[in-house]
Enzyme design. Structure first.
Site, PDB file in Angstrom:
ATOM      1  CG  PHE A 102      -1.749   1.061   1.095  1.00  0.00           C
ATOM      2  CD1 PHE A 102      -2.924   1.587   0.534  1.00  0.00           C
ATOM      3  CD2 PHE A 102      -1.743   1.730   2.559  1.00  0.00           C
ATOM      4  CE1 PHE A 102      -3.529   1.948   0.273  1.00  0.00           C
ATOM      5  CE2 PHE A 102      -3.076   3.102   2.356  1.00  0.00           C
ATOM      6  CZ  PHE A 102      -3.564   3.312   1.326  1.00  0.00           C
ATOM      7  CG  ASP A 173       3.768  -1.926   6.651  1.00  0.00           C
ATOM      8  OD1 ASP A 173       2.684  -2.130   7.085  1.00  0.00           O
ATOM      9  OD2 ASP A 173       3.500  -0.878   5.831  1.00  0.00           O
ATOM     10  CG  HIS A 176      -1.609  -6.913   4.909  1.00  0.00           C
ATOM     11  ND1 HIS A 176      -1.171  -7.184   2.981  1.00  0.00           N
ATOM     12  CD2 HIS A 176      -2.297  -5.739   5.135  1.00  0.00           C
ATOM     13  CE1 HIS A 176      -1.343  -5.746   2.317  1.00  0.00           C
ATOM     14  NE2 HIS A 176      -2.061  -5.470   3.337  1.00  0.00           N
ATOM     15  CD  GLN A 199      -9.155  -0.772   6.086  1.00  0.00           C
ATOM     16  OE1 GLN A 199      -8.388  -1.074   5.634  1.00  0.00           O
ATOM     17  NE2 GLN A 199     -10.455  -0.730   4.947  1.00  0.00           N
ATOM     18  CE  LYS A 202      -4.780  -3.100   6.421  1.00  0.00           C
ATOM     19  NZ  LYS A 202      -5.242  -2.079   5.774  1.00  0.00           N
ATOM     20  NE  ARG A 231      -1.231  18.066  26.280  1.00  0.00           N
ATOM     21  CZ  ARG A 231      -1.646  18.227  25.180  1.00  0.00           C
ATOM     22  NH1 ARG A 231      -1.970  16.681  24.150  1.00  0.00           N
ATOM     23  NH2 ARG A 231      -2.459  18.799  24.921  1.00  0.00           N
ATOM     24  CE1 TYR A 238      -3.639  23.489  26.463  1.00  0.00           C
ATOM     25  CE2 TYR A 238      -3.749  24.179  29.092  1.00  0.00           C
ATOM     26  CZ  TYR A 238      -4.662  23.900  27.347  1.00  0.00           C
ATOM     27  OH  TYR A 238      -6.076  23.531  27.018  1.00  0.00           O
ATOM     28  NE  ARG A 248      -5.375  12.482  23.032  1.00  0.00           N
ATOM     29  CZ  ARG A 248      -5.175  14.072  22.797  1.00  0.00           C
ATOM     30  NH1 ARG A 248      -3.431  14.526  22.669  1.00  0.00           N
ATOM     31  NH2 ARG A 248      -6.175  15.052  23.302  1.00  0.00           N
TER      32      ARG A 248
END
Length: 416
Positions: A102, A173, A176, A199, A202, A231, A238, A248
């Site tokens: 991909f 990767d 899959h 996704q 999958k 962070r 902050y 996230r």
């Protein structure tokens, strides 16, 4: 002797399809629904300020993979990006990738201002060919992203040896490869980091989402910071220490993934066993060849079951036409990628807007013949949900291929 089949008997021309059922995906039950509903009713949807479902799933998935740490994020493309940045690549560095995968495997390299270098695939596995890697290494090469394509492990021993020799990082990767193994180790846990996608297609899914696992504490700390707007755990809300963003996932995704994870081992067992059985069934059908699983101990999770198609044994019908016939027979399938990544307009037209990539970098002359052959003529994919069927289903897939072949050969013999 096989009974002759006329073209009119093929499902694509109005005949009865060979496969009589469908293969729904995703698979879920009331427990999945209840888990998500409980979070909805709680009003605690966010992360990290609400609830602990995300941290719980991350620990569950790390444990499942045999890794110390896991960092969830919005998708598998971002998880690759987090791993690359944490592994210390710098603008202008080169990263080795396969061309048969991909787009994200290569496009994230561009996103971090690095240069993708394409290395051809092994024709027997469709994974990156270790024997061709060293010829692509230069003084700028910093990492390699082996893709466990379709859920089949790359030759990790060979890749790790090359990486160690040349002081390169290895980012698996494993988009899959949920639940697949190489020599007793879960894929994703073997290199410096391992990236997964959740996704919707999958083997483990929450519609969208991703995660990266690692055993390296410093990589974990950096990736954890990058996905949380830079962070640090001991900093103020902050206070931002690294150039991250909000990548996230939500509590809703996390609880759904925790429920789905309970099924993964059994589903992987079924896919692996069905893949082995389908290998046997197709072995005596000329013109279709199952990809090799190699000669090492592994568990294949068959995100895709891939066969190499030889049109000379099917009356010279092109691959695309064969796939249309096979789909009409009820087999969930695809012709796969139309061309290797380096032939995408992104690479051919240099549409990357990356300041650190030298003007001399060009992809118009790149040629990976095995990947080109897979795309144009050979690769036929059967989707993972179909591999959760029964042995009878696998037999019907094989029979659908036989049916098409008999019809095409009958056309040739009749001269029509």
């Amino acid at each position: 002797m096989n009974k002759a089949i006329s073209v009119d008997q093929l499902a694509i021309h109005g005949g009865d399809p060979t496969v009589k059922r469908t293969f729904p995906w995703p698979i879920f039950d009331d427990q999945d629904v209840q888990a998500v509903a409980d979070v909805v009713r709680s009003g605690q949807w966010g992360n990290p300020d609400c609830g602990d479902a995300v941290a719980t799933f991350e620990q569950q998935f790390a444990d499942y993979c045999g890794s110390k740490y896991a960092v969830s994020c919005v998708n598998g493309s971002v998880s690759l990006r987090l791993a690359l940045i944490a592994c210390g690549v710098r603008p202008g560095d080169e990263v080795i990738v396969p061309p048969y995968t991909f787009i994200a495997t290569a496009s994230v390299v561009l996103e971090v201002n690095c240069v993708p270098v394409f290395v051809d695939i092994d024709p027997d596995t469709y994974n990156i060919d270790p024997q061709k890697i060293e010829a692509a290494i230069t003084e700028r090469t910093r990492a390699i992203i082996p893709v466990h394509f379709a859920g089949l492990s790359c030759d990790m021993n060979a890749i790790l040896a090359i990486a160690q020799k040349h002081n390169m990082r290895v980012i698996e990767d494993a988009a899959h490869a949920h639940g697949a193994e190489y020599k007793g180790k879960k894929l994703g846990s073997i290199g410096d980091a391992g990236s997964f996608s959740f996704q919707s297609s999958k083997n483990l899914t929450s519609g969208e989402g991703g995660i990266v696992v690692t055993n390296n504490e410093s990589l974990y700390q950096m990736m954890n910071s990058l996905r949380n707007v830079g962070r640090l755990p001991d900093g103020q809300w902050y206070d931002h220490f690294n150039p991250g963003c909000n990548y996230r996932v939500t509590q809703l995704q996390a609880v759904l993934l925790s429920e789905q994870l309970k099924r993964l081992d059994e589903q992987t067992r079924i896919r692996n066993e069905n893949g082995l059985y389908l290998d046997q069934l197709l072995a005596d059908i000329e013109g279709v060849t199952s990809l090799s699983r190699g000669d090492v101990a592994l568990r294949h999770c068959y995100h895709l079951y891939i066969v190499k198609y030889d049109k000379t044994k099917f009356g010279y019908i092109p691959k695309k036409e064969f796939v249309s016939m096979l789909a009409a027979e009820g087999v969930p399938c695809s012709a796969g990628y139309p061309h290797p990544l380096y032939k995408q307009p992104l690479f051919q037209q240099k549409n990357w807007q990356c300041y650190a990539i030298p003007d001399s970098v060009a992809y118009t002359q790149v040629n990976c013949p095995e990947a080109e052959r897979a795309c144009a003529d050979e690769a036929v994919w059967i989707f993972q949900q179909a591999m959760l069927g029964t042995r009878n289903d696998m037999e019907s897939f094989a029979e659908a291929i036989r049916k098409i072949r008999r019809a095409m050969l009958n056309v040739v013999e009749s001269g029509s």
